[in-house]
Design an enzyme around this catalytic site. Structure first.
Site, PDB file in Angstrom:
ATOM      1  N   LYS A 294      -0.140  -2.940  11.785  1.00  0.00           N
ATOM      2  CA  LYS A 294       0.390  -3.805  10.714  1.00  0.00           C
ATOM      3  C   LYS A 294       1.489  -4.722  11.270  1.00  0.00           C
ATOM      4  O   LYS A 294       1.547  -5.909  10.950  1.00  0.00           O
ATOM      5  CB  LYS A 294       0.952  -2.958   9.562  1.00  0.00           C
ATOM      6  CG  LYS A 294      -0.106  -2.176   8.797  1.00  0.00           C
ATOM      7  CD  LYS A 294      -1.063  -3.071   8.034  1.00  0.00           C
ATOM      8  CE  LYS A 294      -2.117  -2.298   7.292  1.00  0.00           C
ATOM      9  NZ  LYS A 294      -3.260  -3.102   6.863  1.00  0.00           N
TER      10      LYS A 294
ATOM     11  N   TYR B 185      -1.369   3.184  13.471  1.00  0.00           N
ATOM     12  CA  TYR B 185      -1.697   2.447  12.246  1.00  0.00           C
ATOM     13  C   TYR B 185      -0.556   1.485  11.891  1.00  0.00           C
ATOM     14  O   TYR B 185      -0.769   0.293  11.639  1.00  0.00           O
ATOM     15  CB  TYR B 185      -1.951   3.418  11.075  1.00  0.00           C
ATOM     16  CG  TYR B 185      -1.912   2.739   9.729  1.00  0.00           C
ATOM     17  CD1 TYR B 185      -2.982   1.955   9.308  1.00  0.00           C
ATOM     18  CD2 TYR B 185      -0.799   2.838   8.888  1.00  0.00           C
ATOM     19  CE1 TYR B 185      -2.947   1.288   8.085  1.00  0.00           C
ATOM     20  CE2 TYR B 185      -0.754   2.183   7.672  1.00  0.00           C
ATOM     21  CZ  TYR B 185      -1.825   1.412   7.268  1.00  0.00           C
ATOM     22  OH  TYR B 185      -1.782   0.750   6.063  1.00  0.00           O
TER      23      TYR B 185
ATOM     24  N   SER C  65       2.151  -3.335   4.892  1.00  0.00           N
ATOM     25  CA  SER C  65       2.589  -2.028   4.407  1.00  0.00           C
ATOM     26  C   SER C  65       4.086  -1.863   4.591  1.00  0.00           C
ATOM     27  O   SER C  65       4.670  -2.406   5.543  1.00  0.00           O
ATOM     28  CB  SER C  65       1.858  -0.949   5.211  1.00  0.00           C
ATOM     29  OG  SER C  65       2.472   0.307   5.039  1.00  0.00           O
TER      30      SER C  65
HETATM   31  P1  NAD Z   1      -9.766   1.352   1.758  1.00  0.00           P
HETATM   32  O1  NAD Z   1     -10.149   2.091   2.995  1.00  0.00           O
HETATM   33  O2  NAD Z   1     -10.169   1.909   0.447  1.00  0.00           O
HETATM   34  O3  NAD Z   1     -10.293  -0.158   1.848  1.00  0.00           O
HETATM   35  C1  NAD Z   1     -10.471  -0.828   3.074  1.00  0.00           C
HETATM   36  C2  NAD Z   1     -11.879  -1.398   3.057  1.00  0.00           C
HETATM   37  O4  NAD Z   1     -12.093  -2.117   4.270  1.00  0.00           O
HETATM   38  C3  NAD Z   1     -12.963  -0.318   2.972  1.00  0.00           C
HETATM   39  O5  NAD Z   1     -13.865  -0.658   1.935  1.00  0.00           O
HETATM   40  C4  NAD Z   1     -13.642  -0.358   4.345  1.00  0.00           C
HETATM   41  O6  NAD Z   1     -15.012  -0.034   4.262  1.00  0.00           O
HETATM   42  C5  NAD Z   1     -13.388  -1.806   4.741  1.00  0.00           C
HETATM   43  N1  NAD Z   1     -13.388  -2.057   6.179  1.00  0.00           N
HETATM   44  C6  NAD Z   1     -12.665  -1.460   7.152  1.00  0.00           C
HETATM   45  N2  NAD Z   1     -12.948  -2.005   8.348  1.00  0.00           N
HETATM   46  C7  NAD Z   1     -13.856  -2.983   8.127  1.00  0.00           C
HETATM   47  C8  NAD Z   1     -14.548  -3.890   8.959  1.00  0.00           C
HETATM   48  N3  NAD Z   1     -14.382  -3.903  10.282  1.00  0.00           N
HETATM   49  N4  NAD Z   1     -15.414  -4.757   8.387  1.00  0.00           N
HETATM   50  C9  NAD Z   1     -15.631  -4.746   7.048  1.00  0.00           C
HETATM   51  N5  NAD Z   1     -15.014  -3.898   6.206  1.00  0.00           N
HETATM   52  C10 NAD Z   1     -14.138  -3.028   6.744  1.00  0.00           C
HETATM   53  O7  NAD Z   1      -8.173   1.153   1.833  1.00  0.00           O
HETATM   54  P2  NAD Z   1      -7.188   0.559   0.726  1.00  0.00           P
HETATM   55  O8  NAD Z   1      -6.285   1.655   0.316  1.00  0.00           O
HETATM   56  O9  NAD Z   1      -7.920  -0.215  -0.286  1.00  0.00           O
HETATM   57  O10 NAD Z   1      -6.333  -0.407   1.657  1.00  0.00           O
HETATM   58  C11 NAD Z   1      -6.614  -1.798   1.781  1.00  0.00           C
HETATM   59  C12 NAD Z   1      -5.656  -2.390   2.788  1.00  0.00           C
HETATM   60  O11 NAD Z   1      -4.317  -2.139   2.354  1.00  0.00           O
HETATM   61  C13 NAD Z   1      -5.764  -1.796   4.188  1.00  0.00           C
HETATM   62  O12 NAD Z   1      -5.569  -2.801   5.137  1.00  0.00           O
HETATM   63  C14 NAD Z   1      -4.608  -0.812   4.235  1.00  0.00           C
HETATM   64  O13 NAD Z   1      -4.148  -0.596   5.543  1.00  0.00           O
HETATM   65  C15 NAD Z   1      -3.573  -1.530   3.385  1.00  0.00           C
HETATM   66  N6  NAD Z   1      -2.573  -0.613   2.808  1.00  0.00           N
HETATM   67  C16 NAD Z   1      -2.984   0.457   2.065  1.00  0.00           C
HETATM   68  C17 NAD Z   1      -2.034   1.339   1.562  1.00  0.00           C
HETATM   69  C18 NAD Z   1      -2.442   2.552   0.770  1.00  0.00           C
HETATM   70  O14 NAD Z   1      -1.642   3.468   0.638  1.00  0.00           O
HETATM   71  N7  NAD Z   1      -3.652   2.613   0.220  1.00  0.00           N
HETATM   72  C19 NAD Z   1      -0.666   1.124   1.809  1.00  0.00           C
HETATM   73  C20 NAD Z   1      -0.289   0.005   2.545  1.00  0.00           C
HETATM   74  C21 NAD Z   1      -1.252  -0.864   3.040  1.00  0.00           C
HETATM   75  N1  UFG Z   2       2.471  14.909   0.835  1.00  0.00           N
HETATM   76  C1  UFG Z   2       2.471  16.270   0.623  1.00  0.00           C
HETATM   77  N2  UFG Z   2       1.277  16.925   0.669  1.00  0.00           N
HETATM   78  C2  UFG Z   2       0.091  16.302   0.917  1.00  0.00           C
HETATM   79  C3  UFG Z   2       0.106  14.889   1.124  1.00  0.00           C
HETATM   80  C4  UFG Z   2       1.317  14.230   1.088  1.00  0.00           C
HETATM   81  O1  UFG Z   2       3.521  16.876   0.408  1.00  0.00           O
HETATM   82  O2  UFG Z   2      -0.956  16.966   0.974  1.00  0.00           O
HETATM   83  C5  UFG Z   2       3.747  14.179   0.777  1.00  0.00           C
HETATM   84  C6  UFG Z   2       4.108  13.504   2.082  1.00  0.00           C
HETATM   85  O3  UFG Z   2       4.743  14.400   2.951  1.00  0.00           O
HETATM   86  C7  UFG Z   2       4.997  12.376   1.590  1.00  0.00           C
HETATM   87  C8  UFG Z   2       4.446  12.043   0.197  1.00  0.00           C
HETATM   88  O4  UFG Z   2       3.658  13.168  -0.177  1.00  0.00           O
HETATM   89  O5  UFG Z   2       6.285  12.855   1.433  1.00  0.00           O
HETATM   90  C9  UFG Z   2       3.572  10.804   0.194  1.00  0.00           C
HETATM   91  O6  UFG Z   2       2.593  10.955   1.226  1.00  0.00           O
HETATM   92  P1  UFG Z   2       1.343   9.953   1.356  1.00  0.00           P
HETATM   93  O7  UFG Z   2       0.562  10.422   2.542  1.00  0.00           O
HETATM   94  O8  UFG Z   2       0.640   9.855   0.052  1.00  0.00           O
HETATM   95  O9  UFG Z   2       2.025   8.554   1.615  1.00  0.00           O
HETATM   96  P2  UFG Z   2       2.968   8.075   2.799  1.00  0.00           P
HETATM   97  O10 UFG Z   2       4.196   7.544   2.173  1.00  0.00           O
HETATM   98  O11 UFG Z   2       3.143   9.079   3.858  1.00  0.00           O
HETATM   99  O12 UFG Z   2       2.053   6.950   3.454  1.00  0.00           O
HETATM  100  C10 UFG Z   2       1.834   5.749   2.793  1.00  0.00           C
HETATM  101  C11 UFG Z   2       0.501   5.129   3.184  1.00  0.00           C
HETATM  102  C12 UFG Z   2       0.507   4.739   4.624  1.00  0.00           C
HETATM  103  C13 UFG Z   2       1.723   3.927   4.962  1.00  0.00           C
HETATM  104  C14 UFG Z   2       2.958   4.656   4.535  1.00  0.00           C
HETATM  105  C15 UFG Z   2       4.214   3.874   4.766  1.00  0.00           C
HETATM  106  O13 UFG Z   2      -0.541   6.045   2.974  1.00  0.00           O
HETATM  107  O14 UFG Z   2      -0.614   3.916   4.834  1.00  0.00           O
HETATM  108  O15 UFG Z   2       2.863   4.903   3.138  1.00  0.00           O
HETATM  109  O16 UFG Z   2       4.134   2.665   4.073  1.00  0.00           O
HETATM  110  F1  UFG Z   2       1.781   3.729   6.305  1.00  0.00           F
END
Ligand code: NAD
Ligand code: UFG
Length: 339
Positions: free
Chosen positions: A154, A150, A125
């Site tokens: 990472k 969290y 991330s």
């Molecule tokens: P998500 O929660 O939709 O997907 C994660 C999946 O992993 C889920 O289906 C959950 O059931 C499964 N899971 C969690 N723990 C598990 C375990 N112990 N065994 C088996 N399955 C397990 O999240 P996502 O948005 O698809 O994110 C995927 C990855 O990308 C995550 O590692 C997340 O931290 C990373 N990531 C996501 C974002 C974002 O904004 N969505 C940003 C940066 C990084």
């Molecule tokens: N925001 C609002 N209202 C809401 C939700 C979010 O104003 O109800 C704003 C936040 O303050 C931020 C922007 O929208 O300014 C984006 O927020 P998100 O929560 O969608 O995303 P972030 O950038 O905070 O977080 C994301 C991922 C995290 C990761 C982080 C840094 O969700 O997993 O980027 O990489 F850690």
């Protein structure tokens, strides 16, 4: 053709990646404990692609079961999506976050070693750039200081994978640092389906649009940004998924560790997101401005040059596409995968 194990592949990013891998001719195995997803996802991926997906309900921390999965299948590469990802929850439940996120990584690495699997792609991330690094972020910057457990998971998992690759010269590791994935598959059959009150901006906007939430609160309008609201690098989840296909093509020919930012390189503010969603979909998003959310950075966006240069990957979809596809998914599935 190669077989790719998607750990956590039933989730938001994993399911979109499964579609793109299947459509590129890879075989896919999904292993998920459905702690933050639904088995229905597998049917939807099969509907979109017309291909079958082997799925295991398994906790990736359960070494015996993961070992059995590796014994039953010839796996060529692993993509590790399985993690808990809610920033606020990680502050309240740090031990559960460290246990789940780190243990899944160690279990996968141990099983890979035992079964001679040498390729792994990890869902990292932008959060690892921490508070110190200036935007736009480039891959060679030192990992920074995170504001929550969290983020630290990472950072730690990147370190663990780097150390593993130092010790085993045949290991090929790709760390993908995602920026802010939003949007949904253009079919509207798969998308983001958060449980409970969404933490992230776009799912919250979509739930206001569909009437599940009354109004959006925009967190802070006094940041040092053009309109005072935070700016992020929003990336269409299908572009992100295609980045994984490129990373899989790359990981097979490589050794050691390579890091790639997956972002567009262009930041948008919270206000711009709300306005674009309203204009593209012709729907009003009831919103108010509130206090800053603790831990938020004013700006986070990528320099995405390396992924273009090395992987030949760049994003293709616009912010309007992201907003349109989010709404298409949400209006067709007002309660997500649940009826
Ligand atoms: P998500 O929660 O939709 O997907 C994660 C999946 O992993 C889920 O289906 C959950 O059931 C499964 N899971 C969690 N723990 C598990 C375990 N112990 N065994 C088996 N399955 C397990 O999240 P996502 O948005 O698809 O994110 C995927 C990855 O990308 C995550 O590692 C997340 O931290 C990373 N990531 C996501 C974002 C974002 O904004 N969505 C940003 C940066 C990084
Ligand atoms: N925001 C609002 N209202 C809401 C939700 C979010 O104003 O109800 C704003 C936040 O303050 C931020 C922007 O929208 O300014 C984006 O927020 P998100 O929560 O969608 O995303 P972030 O950038 O905070 O977080 C994301 C991922 C995290 C990761 C982080 C840094 O969700 O997993 O980027 O990489 F850690």
């Amino acid at each position: 053709m190669s077989t790719i194990l998607l750990a956590g592949g039933a989730g938001y990013i994993g399911s979109h990646t499964a579609v793109e891998l299947l459509e590129s001719g890879y075989d896919v195995i999904i292993a998920d404990n459905y702690s933050n997803s639904c088995p229905e996802v597998i049917n939807r991926v099969e509907e979109i692609t017309g291909k079958s997906v082997k799925a295991y309900e398994v906790d990736i921390k359960d070494k015996e079961k993961v070992d059995a999965l590796f014994s039953e299948n010839k796996i060529d590469a692993v993509i590790h999506f399985a993690g808990l990802k809610a920033v606020g929850e990680s502050v309240a439940m740090p031990v559960a976050y460290y246990r789940n996120n780190i243990d899944t990584t160690l279990t996968l690495l141990e099983c890979m070693e035992k079964h001679g699997v040498k390729n792994i792609i990890f869902s990292s991330s932008a959060t690892v750039y921490g508070e110190e690094n200036p935007v736009p972020y480039t891959e060679e910057m030192k990992r920074g200081t995170c504001t929550n457990p969290y983020g630290w998971t990472k950072v730690m998992m990147e370190q663990i994978l780097e150390d593993a690759a130092k010790a085993d010269k045949d290991l090929s590791v790709v760390l993908l640092r995602y920026f802010n994935p939003i949007g949904a598959h253009v079919s509207g059959k798969i998308g983001e389906d958060p449980q409970g009150i969404p933490n992230n901006l776009m799912p919250y906007v979509a739930q206001v649009a569909v009437g599940r939430r009354e109004k959006l609160t925009i967190f802070g309008r006094d940041y040092d940004t053009p309109d005072g609201t935070c700016r992020r690098d929003y990336i269409h989840v299908t572009d992100l998924a295609k980045g994984h296909v490129k990373a899989i093509d790359y990981v097979f020919g490589a050794k050691g560790v390579e890091i790639f930012n997956l972002g567009t390189g262009t930041p948008y503010s919270v206000t711009e997101i709300v306005e674009t969603f309203e204009n593209v979909n012709n729907i009003k998003i009831n919103h108010v401005y509130g206090e800053r959310r603790p831990g938020d950075l004013a700006e986070s966006y990528a320099n995405a040059d390396k992924a273009l240069k090395v992987l030949g990957w760049k994003t293709e979809k616009t912010l309007a596409d992201m907003c349109r596809d989010t709404w298409n998914w949400q209006k067709n599935n007002p309660n997500g995968y649940r009826k």
